[in-house]
Design a protein around this motif. Structure first.
Motif, short mmCIF file in Angstrom:
data_model
loop_
_atom_site.label_atom_id
_atom_site.label_comp_id
_atom_site.label_asym_id
_atom_site.label_seq_id
_atom_site.Cartn_x
_atom_site.Cartn_y
_atom_site.Cartn_z
N SER A 14 0.78 -1.23 0.00
CA SER A 14 0.00 0.00 0.00
C SER A 14 0.82 1.29 0.00
O SER A 14 0.39 2.26 -0.62
CB SER A 14 -0.97 0.00 1.19
OG SER A 14 -0.26 -0.04 2.42
N PRO A 15 1.99 1.36 0.66
CA PRO A 15 2.74 2.61 0.64
C PRO A 15 3.19 3.02 -0.76
O PRO A 15 3.55 4.17 -0.98
CB PRO A 15 3.96 2.30 1.53
CG PRO A 15 3.54 1.16 2.37
CD PRO A 15 2.64 0.36 1.51
N PHE A 16 3.15 2.10 -1.72
CA PHE A 16 3.68 2.37 -3.05
C PHE A 16 2.58 2.61 -4.07
O PHE A 16 2.85 2.69 -5.26
CB PHE A 16 4.58 1.21 -3.48
CG PHE A 16 5.54 0.79 -2.39
CD1 PHE A 16 6.52 1.66 -1.95
CD2 PHE A 16 5.42 -0.45 -1.79
CE1 PHE A 16 7.38 1.29 -0.93
CE2 PHE A 16 6.28 -0.82 -0.77
CZ PHE A 16 7.27 0.06 -0.34
N SER A 17 1.35 2.72 -3.61
CA SER A 17 0.25 2.94 -4.54
C SER A 17 0.38 4.27 -5.26
O SER A 17 -0.07 4.41 -6.40
CB SER A 17 -1.09 2.86 -3.80
OG SER A 17 -1.13 3.83 -2.75
N ALA A 18 1.03 5.25 -4.61
CA ALA A 18 1.25 6.55 -5.24
C ALA A 18 2.54 6.59 -6.03
O ALA A 18 2.87 7.63 -6.61
CB ALA A 18 1.26 7.66 -4.17
N GLY A 19 3.26 5.49 -6.06
CA GLY A 19 4.52 5.43 -6.80
C GLY A 19 5.69 5.82 -5.92
O GLY A 19 5.55 6.49 -4.90
N ILE A 20 6.88 5.38 -6.32
CA ILE A 20 8.08 5.69 -5.56
C ILE A 20 9.15 6.31 -6.45
O ILE A 20 9.12 6.18 -7.67
CB ILE A 20 8.66 4.43 -4.88
CG1 ILE A 20 9.16 3.44 -5.92
CG2 ILE A 20 7.64 3.79 -3.96
CD1 ILE A 20 9.89 2.25 -5.31
N SER A 21 10.09 7.01 -5.81
CA SER A 21 11.27 7.56 -6.48
C SER A 21 12.47 6.68 -6.13
O SER A 21 12.62 6.26 -4.99
CB SER A 21 11.53 9.00 -6.02
OG SER A 21 10.44 9.84 -6.35
N ASP A 22 13.30 6.44 -7.11
CA ASP A 22 14.50 5.62 -6.91
C ASP A 22 15.71 6.45 -7.33
O ASP A 22 15.86 6.81 -8.51
CB ASP A 22 14.40 4.34 -7.75
CG ASP A 22 15.55 3.37 -7.48
OD1 ASP A 22 16.52 3.76 -6.81
OD2 ASP A 22 15.47 2.22 -7.96
N SER A 23 16.59 6.73 -6.39
CA SER A 23 17.73 7.61 -6.65
C SER A 23 18.97 6.89 -7.16
O SER A 23 20.02 7.53 -7.33
CB SER A 23 18.10 8.39 -5.38
OG SER A 23 18.47 7.50 -4.33
N ASP A 24 18.87 5.59 -7.46
CA ASP A 24 20.07 4.86 -7.85
C ASP A 24 19.72 3.67 -8.74
O ASP A 24 19.51 2.55 -8.27
CB ASP A 24 20.82 4.38 -6.61
CG ASP A 24 22.19 3.80 -6.92
OD1 ASP A 24 22.70 4.04 -8.02
OD2 ASP A 24 22.74 3.10 -6.05
N ILE A 25 19.67 3.92 -10.06
CA ILE A 25 19.43 2.88 -11.05
C ILE A 25 20.61 2.88 -12.02
O ILE A 25 20.99 3.92 -12.54
CB ILE A 25 18.12 3.11 -11.82
CG1 ILE A 25 16.91 3.09 -10.86
CG2 ILE A 25 17.94 2.09 -12.93
CD1 ILE A 25 15.60 3.45 -11.53
N HIS A 26 21.17 1.70 -12.27
CA HIS A 26 22.39 1.61 -13.08
C HIS A 26 22.09 1.09 -14.48
O HIS A 26 21.77 -0.09 -14.65
CB HIS A 26 23.41 0.69 -12.41
CG HIS A 26 23.89 1.21 -11.10
ND1 HIS A 26 24.63 2.37 -11.00
CD2 HIS A 26 23.74 0.76 -9.83
CE1 HIS A 26 24.91 2.60 -9.73
NE2 HIS A 26 24.37 1.65 -9.00
N PRO A 27 22.21 1.95 -15.50
CA PRO A 27 22.09 1.49 -16.88
C PRO A 27 23.44 0.99 -17.39
O PRO A 27 24.48 1.30 -16.83
CB PRO A 27 21.67 2.76 -17.62
CG PRO A 27 22.42 3.85 -16.88
CD PRO A 27 22.47 3.40 -15.42
#
Length: 367
Positions: A14-27
């Motif tokens: 439920s805490p993620f129903s509004a979506g989350i931000s991720d500050s560290d994704i490695h392409p």
């Protein structure tokens, strides 16, 4: 029983129903030629004939390559490329699966603060910036890019920041914790000034200069090497504060990425104690060091501390400041922090919103 299980699953998600931000994704590029379309023929020919030249001779970027290949999850390998190289696979495994509505790319390839050949390093930095936009951000509006620069070449770094300043798809300037000298040194000031002028935070990610990994020399084990990342971040914080960077650039924000965060509490206490006793050495400093730590620094949560009593995490986060914390997954690395399970403590809805969304929107200037 089934109703109880369903309720438990709902409470986890439920805490993620509004979506989350991720500050560290490695392409990652699809192969060793992945950046070639974004580099001039002069540098393509150079790379094909001579390869890249790092800072240290005979030293590669991954010292423990056989421990976990590329330091990545074994289930994160798409068909036909390394982890992080297939956007569709990234969407399915992470962006969609965890309802990520805003993610910051942290390239770890091609250049790590630059090598000894600064012309090549600058060409690779520019290529990485163009590549992020073309292959990830343009086709996926949930992703944002980092301005990769070569801090040892201040003129080129400033030019690269200026080039990207009006492009809202870039949200930070990326500098790795392993620099030639700590970032407070004046050689880096023009780069920091340019970032502050354009409202970019500095994203200080683990990596960069490959030198002896501890103050006592080379470690014996991967565990030691992994923990050393914390010490590099501490060195950068001390340098930036004591060299007066934030008195000169009070609006500058620095995000410490993939180094943990609880250690910053004691670092602030000890710096204040030393400043009280030896403040005359840095007489121009306007405030106690902890003031800058709480005003100018943010911390990504991965790898998050896990006390034996999970609820003690609330106590630690309270001291750091709930407004200083950004959720980070470190996708697709092996120590990926799943947003559903990374925080074992019972966290209030208000603090969850700050941790997973609101703080990132503020520091990255997302409307």
């Amino acid at each position: 029983m089934n109703d109880m299980i369903a309720s438990r699953k709902q409470s986890v998600r439920s805490p993620f129903s509004a979506g989350i931000s991720d500050s560290d994704i490695h392409p990652a590029p699809k192969d060793r030629y992945g950046l070639h379309p974004y580099i001039s023929k002069r540098w393509r020919d150079h790379l094909d004939q001579y390869g890249e030249l790092g800072i240290e001779a005979l030293a590669g970027g991954y010292l423990y390559d056989d421990y976990i290949p590329w330091a990545c999850r074994r289930d994160a390998w798409p068909a036909g490329g390394p982890p992080g190289s297939d956007l569709a696979f990234m969407r399915k495994q992470h962006l969609d699966a965890n309802n990520v509505v805003f993610g910051v790319l942290e390239p770890m390839v091609g250049v790590g603060n630059g090598g000894r050949n600064l012309d090549l390093s600058n060409a690779l930095a520019t290529a990485l910036n163009d590549w992020q936009i073309a292959e990830f951000v343009e086709p996926e509006d949930r992703l944002r890019a980092s301005v990769v620069v070569v801090p040892d070449d201040a003129v080129s770094s400033v030019a690269e920041i200026e080039k990207r300043a009006l492009d809202a798809r870039f949200v930070q300037v990326q500098i790795f914790t392993g620099t030639t000298e700590p970032l407070g040194h004046r050689r880096y000031r023009p780069t920091l000034e340019a970032a502050a002028h354009h409202g970019f935070p500095i994203g200080m990610h683990v990596g960069g200069r490959l030198s002896a990994r501890t103050a006592s020399g080379w470690p014996s084990y991967y565990c030691e090497n992994h923990l050393f990342n914390t010490f590099a971040a501490q060195t950068q914080i001390m340098s930036l504060i004591l060299d007066g960077v934030f008195d000169q650039l009070p609006s500058l924000k620095v995000i410490i990425i993939e180094s943990g965060c609880a250690w910053s509490i004691e670092l602030g206490h000890r710096l204040d104690m030393l400043w009280q006793r030896m403040g005359s050495e840095v007489a121009s400093l306007k405030h106690p060091p902890s003031h800058y730590l709480h005003q100018n620094f943010y911390f990504s949560t991965q790898p998050v501390e896990e006390p034996d009593n999970p609820d003690e995490l609330n106590y630690l986060f309270e001291q750091i400041g709930w407004d200083r914390l950004l959720y980070a997954s470190d996708y697709p690395h092996w120590d990926f922090d799943d947003p559903r399970y990374a925080f074992k403590a019972r966290i209030s809805e208000e603090h969850k919103a700050m941790l997973f969304r609101e703080n990132a929107k503020k520091v990255y200037r997302i409307l």
